[in-house]
Structure formats: C-alpha cells, structure tokens
Design an enzyme around this catalytic site. Structure first.
Site, short mmCIF file in Angstrom:
data_model
loop_
_atom_site.label_atom_id
_atom_site.label_comp_id
_atom_site.label_asym_id
_atom_site.label_seq_id
_atom_site.Cartn_x
_atom_site.Cartn_y
_atom_site.Cartn_z
N ASP A 268 0.86 -1.17 0.00
CA ASP A 268 0.00 0.00 0.00
C ASP A 268 0.91 1.23 0.00
OD1 ASP A 268 -3.20 0.59 1.65
OD2 ASP A 268 -2.12 1.73 0.11
C1 GLC Z 1 -4.39 4.21 -0.29
C2 GLC Z 1 -5.25 3.07 0.13
C3 GLC Z 1 -5.35 1.96 -0.87
C4 GLC Z 1 -5.29 2.53 -2.27
C5 GLC Z 1 -3.93 3.17 -2.46
C6 GLC Z 1 -3.79 3.81 -3.84
O1 GLC Z 1 -3.64 4.72 0.74
O2 GLC Z 1 -4.98 2.48 1.40
O3 GLC Z 1 -6.58 1.28 -0.63
O4 GLC Z 1 -5.48 1.50 -3.22
O5 GLC Z 1 -3.65 4.14 -1.47
O6 GLC Z 1 -4.68 4.86 -3.97
#
Ligand code: GLC
Length: 730
Positions: A268
């Site tokens: 993430d």
């Molecule tokens: C965010 C989220 C994740 C998402 C990623 C890209 O922080 O936790 O669910 O897919 O960033 O946007």
C-alpha cells in the site's frame, strides 16, 4: 535511447513464444537498475518521473488517467527507453470507473454475486478502454467495527459472504483471460486483517488470534486468489507485532506457500517506508530489505526500493535472485495483459464504451438491488405516484456528491440523479413536490428547520434524506460516534412533530446507530451510496416500481458502545438473558442489535416450508443437502434472499452460535413458490481445532434457514458420525 534491435526481433517481443521464455529472455537483457525499476510505482506523472521512465527505472504508475495521457506516458516507456517495457497503469476502480455503482457495502447488500460480477466487468471495460490495466480492488477486508470508515469499501462482517463477493469481483475484473482488451488485473486488499484495527481507528494496531486470522480475515483473500487474482496489496497495519508489508508469515508461508499465489504483491501507499515509523526498520535500507525478503514485489509511492535496493544488492545484503523473483512476477502480469503487443488504447473505442446506455441501465438495475428496506410500518411504502403533495427534505435530498460515495474513481457529480430529481420525474404532473434542505450534514444550524416543517405540514408524506457525506467514510474517515451527524436527527424530530408520515432515506458508508428513528419513523430505506443512478433507484423503490430485496451485510448497533457486535459471535458461558442479571449484557441498553446481519424487508411476504435435510447421518465424503421451499404470499413480485446458517453445537473449541453457509436471491411472483437447495460439504462445516488443524468432529450440527440471521423460519439438524481431518484450505 532506443535499444538497437538485433537482426531479428528479440524473443521477449515475440508473442508466439511462451511467457516464461519471454520473461527469461527479457530478464537476461536487463541491468540491475532496470530490474529494480520494474519494482517501483509512483502516483501521477512529473518531469522527473518521465526521465526515470526513459531510464527504465519505473515499472508502474497510478492515478494517470485518460486515453491521451496514458498513451503519451506509455510512449515514453515503449519508444524512448532501452528495452521498451510497457508501464502498467493502476487506479482505484472500486465501484465503477465513470459509470459509478453503489459502494461495495451497497453491492454486498444485493447478496447477488452476479450483480457484483457485472458491475466489476463494466468497470473493467470502461477503465481498460481509457488505458487502465490494474485496479486496486476488490477491498476484501472483513469489518466488524463500523467506526472504521473503510467498512464502506468492503463486503461487511461475514467471511462467507465476503468470499463469495471477492470471487465475483475478481471474475468481473479479470474476465476469462487478462489478454482480453476489456479486462483489468484485480488486486484484493489490504492483506491482511486491516479491518481489525483496534478502536476502529484506521491504520491502527491489529492484534488477533491465529484462529480469528484464519477463520475470519483470510478466507476472502483465499477466495480472491483461488479466483485467479494476479496481484495482492499488502496492508499498512501491523499484525500481531509484524507489519503486514514486512510479514513473511502472511506473505510467504500463507499467501505463496499454502495458497500457491503466483502473482505479485504491491505495497500500500508508502507502507514500506512506514516500516521505519512502525519502528521495525531503522532506515530505508532495513525497510527495503524487510519488505522484499518478506515478499513485497512492488513499492507503491514509497521511493524506498528505488533508493535502497541497488546498494543492498551491491553490498550483498540481499541476493540479486530476490530481485529477479519479484521482477519475473511483475513481467509475467505485463505479458499476460498483452501490454507488449497492445501498449496503447484508442479514443474511439473508449467513446463507445464509457457510460454507454447499457452501462447506465446496469447501474440502475444494481442500485435498485442494493437498497435495503429496514422498516415499513403500516406498509406506508410504496407511495402512490398520484400522491397530491410530497415533501422532499434533508441535506442529502438534492446532493450530487454524496451518492458517489468514497473512492468514486472518475465519477462525475454532474452524472448523478439526485433523490429530488428521481422523485420529480416519477410523480404525476399534478403532484406538488416541496423541497427543503432543512440543515447541513454537519454543523449545528437549525435555520432551515422552519422551511422543512412548513413543507412537511403541506404534504401528505415527507421523504427525509439523511446520513453522511461521502468523505465521512472510506480511508482515514473513522468516527467515534455512529449517530446521524450534525442536527439531522433533530430535523427528523421536527418533521415528525408535524404529524406528517415520514419515509427516511439513509445515505451512509457504515451502519449508524439510528435508535430514535428506528423506533419512531414508520419507513426506513438504507441506500448506502448508490452511485450515479441513486435518485432513480430510490424513486423506483419509494413508488413501487421496484420492490426492494437487499439485505444487510453488516450488523447495525443500537449505540457505538455495543461495538464490536456481529452475528457470528460465540455463545459464552453466560449468554445474555434479559431477566438474569449474571449474564453477558448491558445495564443500559438491550443486548440485541438494532438491525441484524442479513436483515431486509420487502413489499411482498415470503413463507418458508418443507425443510429436508439428507442424509441425517453424515460420514466422510458425504454431501449434506438442505432443501426447502420459499413462497411469495404477498401481492407483488419481489426478491427474497434465503439464508442458510449452521451451528456446530459441541466442538473441541468454542464455535459461533451460527455461521452463514449459503444464500440465494430469488425473484418470485405473487403465489409463486421455489424449491431452494443448498449443499454442505464437510469442508463447509469444518473448523480449526486447538492445534489449528482443519477438522470435522462427530456430533450434532444445527441447520437454520431464514430471511435474516435473526429471522429464522426453519430449523433442523444432522449428525456427523466420524472425525474427519481435511486439508488446511479447500
Ligand atoms: C491508499 C489506500 C489503498 C489505495 C492506495 C492507492 O492509501 O490504502 O486502498 O489503493 O492508497 O490509492
């Protein structure tokens, strides 16, 4: 600088070659810097990123959108870098790309995997048409705590329902083959147990037992991987002391060892860099080493792999083979997608596909299915379209933003049909529609109350649309209270005092503790955030053009003090008994939920009969058939979601009082009866014993069939006659 091709095209560009050969040929040509580049993902596009792309030091971008922009940036990678390796473009396509569907909690409320698969498939067609290859979805985190804003993004509290939906999403996004142009790579997230955050506070510590991890939080990920998901996103949270983005137990032992996952893992957002903040890495080198050796293949926006891996390899702290392993996985997905053959998209095709008539119709159909009728006292609903006057009140009654919900991708509020618009287009020309906002979603101003009260006084019925704004759920959107925000409940009370009957329409991203409305308001619709067709779908239900059939995928607490509260709880040694003090309950409120898991009413009525269970004595290899009839004894067509729950009455460890093991949404005309059959294998009723081995023990299993986890209509049981051990995962 373009690589000088040999006399013939290099093998990795020859699509007639097996993918593994193409990977090895390409890998052998790559420098260490170029290999590390494939493991680096950044958000958006800058001059610096363009330079890095030309040097082969970026493998993926997220949040770059549109045919022109994705083609422009892709051209840099394909035509201006040495090896011409295409970028893979990622985006959070959670519940639609531009045709926005209900939020996932709403999609789960359909209890219809076909509907979820269709929504995902449409989202994939639209996103891929505009240059997106990969969605960071489905979010499959089990959530038992509605304070956690991300409960909106998933399928609720139950591992069985969550697993069925996880599979449907992956099948919808990835289709039959990723080589098809209208498919995108799925990415079940956030691996793992992110929804177990203490206090329902996003990013917070998760500390759960091995049994809870394996029986509650892992199953939907297992279902997604089994369905063929080719990427997984590792989570922010630390799990039992080890951050999920540096956790060899979950990432290697379980994900790859036990499940044989062969795709790649993306962290993430900066979750690798945050290992330093967690306090398990002293610097970016330790963070990179821990994450890579645990099994994280790609660094989303952390810039840690880019800065640290080269030195780690040169210093011999990590073997280059670990880099090769990660790069093979990433390249395999790019080859499977056909990116080397079809790196670009065509504007004409996108114009035909995005927000086409069929997609908008599907969005309406699925939005209708997501609506849950929580209450309908005196059958106030449906209303007549010829009603002479109707008040439409509330901060969300004419709001274009809220229905898109959190993570609404490229959804455009201008495409949204509001509740007011839906009602106006539904009622007869002679119907007086009076609109009054009444108040804001948040804030203490009651200045709009008088207008709302007047509108209600002049109307036969008042439709009051209340709830949360769309940024009150989703990421980093946790609430310590679960009441209606602001003065919305006071607005309801003010309208209630006029004596005009109220239809309450809720728009929210989590269960809310609506105790007062639940007691006083005759009709309540839970609509979540229904997407661009919200107003049409809600008006269809209010005026009876569609009979609601949705069911709750999450328990509604009476107050936040009850949280966590979920249906598949243990019995304890002192289960709550209202008249016995020394039992597990509260002094100040009833111990039962406000609305239970699986609850949802209909304008029709359904009767259950004829439960048959066979065999009644179950031996190894047997399949238990549970058969019964559901009849529509109402006066209109409607959907019923028949639910099957099972209880292992006595076992070597405590077992839930019931577990969902089957459901079916059926449409029945008045008087129509359907026979429904569920089958239960021993794996379906197995559990992890004290030694964490999957077993079925001899003894009685209760069977409960009904319209919700509380509204059980038929019961029976069968007896397992022998002890059976099973593989850890089916
Ligand atoms: C965010 C989220 C994740 C998402 C990623 C890209 O922080 O936790 O669910 O897919 O960033 O946007």
């Amino acid at each position: 600088m373009k690589m000088k091709y040999e006399s013939e095209r290099p093998l990795y560009l020859d699509s007639s070659q097996p993918i593994d050969r193409r990977i090895e040929d390409l890998l052998a040509r790559m420098t260490l810097e170029e290999k590390i580049g494939q493991m680096c993902q950044y958000s958006g596009i800058t001059g610096e990123y363009e330079r890095m792309i030309r040097e082969g030091r970026i493998g993926s971008l997220l949040n770059v959108v549109g045919v022109d922009e994705t083609n422009r940036v892709q051209r840099i990678a394909v035509e201006e870098s040495r090896l011409g390796i295409p970028l893979i473009f990622g985006l959070d396509v959670l519940h639609g790309y531009k045709t926005i569907f209900p939020i996932p909690l709403g999609l789960a409320s359909t209890w219809d995997p076909d509907a979820v698969r269709e929504a995902a498939s449409i989202a994939a067609a639209e996103a891929s048409a505009e240059g997106i290859h990969w969605t960071f979805a489905p979010m499959v985190d089990i959530a038992r705590d509605p304070r956690w804003g991300r409960i909106a993004e998933g399928a609720g509290e139950d591992p069985y329902l969550g697993s069925v939906m996880a599979r449907a999403y992956v099948e919808g996004y990835q289709g039959k083959s990723l080589s098809e142009p209208d498919t995108i790579v799925a990415c079940p997230k956030h691996y793992v147990a992110y929804g177990g955050a203490e206090g329902g506070r996003d990013y917070n510590t998760v500390d759960i037992s091995e049994r809870t991890l394996r029986e509650i939080y892992l199953p939907p990920f297992r279902a997604a991987v089994k369905a063929g998901a080719k990427t997984v996103m590792s989570a922010f949270n630390d799990l039992n002391g080890v951050p999920s983005s540096a956790n060899p137990y979950t990432l290697r032992t379980i994900l790859r060892g036990e499940w044989g996952f062969d795709g790649f893992v993306v962290s993430d957002w900066n979750a690798i860099g945050e290992l330093i903040v967690h306090g398990v890495a002293g610097d970016i080198y330790e963070a990179a080493e821990k994450a890579l050796m645990a099994g994280v293949d790609m660094d989303m926006q952390g810039d840690v792999y880019n800065r640290a891996l080269l030195r780690l390899v040169k210093e011999g702290r990590i073997p280059e083979e670990s880099i090769n392993e990660a790069v093979r996985r990433i390249l395999r997905v790019k080859f499977m997608l056909g990116l080397f053959e079809r790196p670009y998209v065509e504007a004409e095709r996108a114009k035909r596909i995005v927000k086409c008539k069929e997609h908008l119709e599907a969005a309406l159909k699925i939005a209708r299915k997501s609506i849950v009728l929580l209450k309908n006292e005196g059958n106030l609903l449906p209303l007549s379209k010829h009603i002479d006057s109707i008040a439409v009140i509330g901060p969300l009654a004419d709001d274009r933003e809220a229905p898109l919900g959190p993570w609404s991708c490229l959804g455009d509020p201008r495409d949204v049909i509001t509740v007011l618009e839906g009602i106006k287009s539904k009622v007869s020309p002679r119907t007086r529609v009076l609109y009054a906002k009444g108040c804001d979603v948040e804030g203490s101003s009651r200045d709009g109350f008088d207008e709302a009260i007047s509108a209600a006084k002049e109307s036969r019925v008042a439709v009051v649309v209340v709830g949360e704004s769309r940024d009150m759920s989703g990421e980093a959107a946790c609430r310590a209270h679960l009441d209606l925000p602001g003065v919305q409940e006071d607005l309801l009370k003010a309208v209630y005092a006029t004596g005009t009957p109220i239809v309450m329409v809720m728009m929210n991203g989590r269960p809310l503790s609506i105790s007062w409305p639940a007691e006083h308001i005759p009709a309540i619709l839970e609509t979540w955030f229904l997407g661009i067709q919200a107003g049409r779908a809600i008006a269809d239900v209010i005026f009876g053009d569609y009979n609601p059939g949705g069911k709750l995928p999450v328990t509604f607490p009476r107050t936040v003090g009850q949280v966590p509260i979920y249906y598949n709880h243990k019995n304890t040694g002192r289960p709550p008994a209202p008249n016995i003090k020394w039992t597990s309950k509260y002094l100040d409120i009833p111990y039962t939920p406000l609305f239970p898991f699986g609850h949802g009413l209909s304008y029709a009525r359904f009767e259950y009969s004829g439960l048959e269970i066979s065999p009644l004595e179950v031996w190894r290899g047997d399949v238990v058939r549970v058969r019964f009839k559901v009849k529509n004894v109402g006066d209109c067509e409607g959907d019923e979601v028949a639910q099957l729950y099972v209880r292992d009455v006595v076992a070597s460890v405590t077992r839930p009082v019931k577990e969902l093991k089957g459901f079916r949404r059926v449409t029945l005309k008045p008087g129509e009866e359907e026979t429904i059959e569920f089958t239960l294998t021993l794996e379906d009723i197995s559990f992890l014993n004290y030694e964490m081995r999957r077993i079925v023990e001899p003894g009685e299993f209760k069977v409960m069939v009904g319209s919700s986890s509380e509204d059980i209509r038929l019961t029976g049981s069968f007896i397992v006659k022998e002890y059976v051990e099973l593989p850890l995962w089916g």
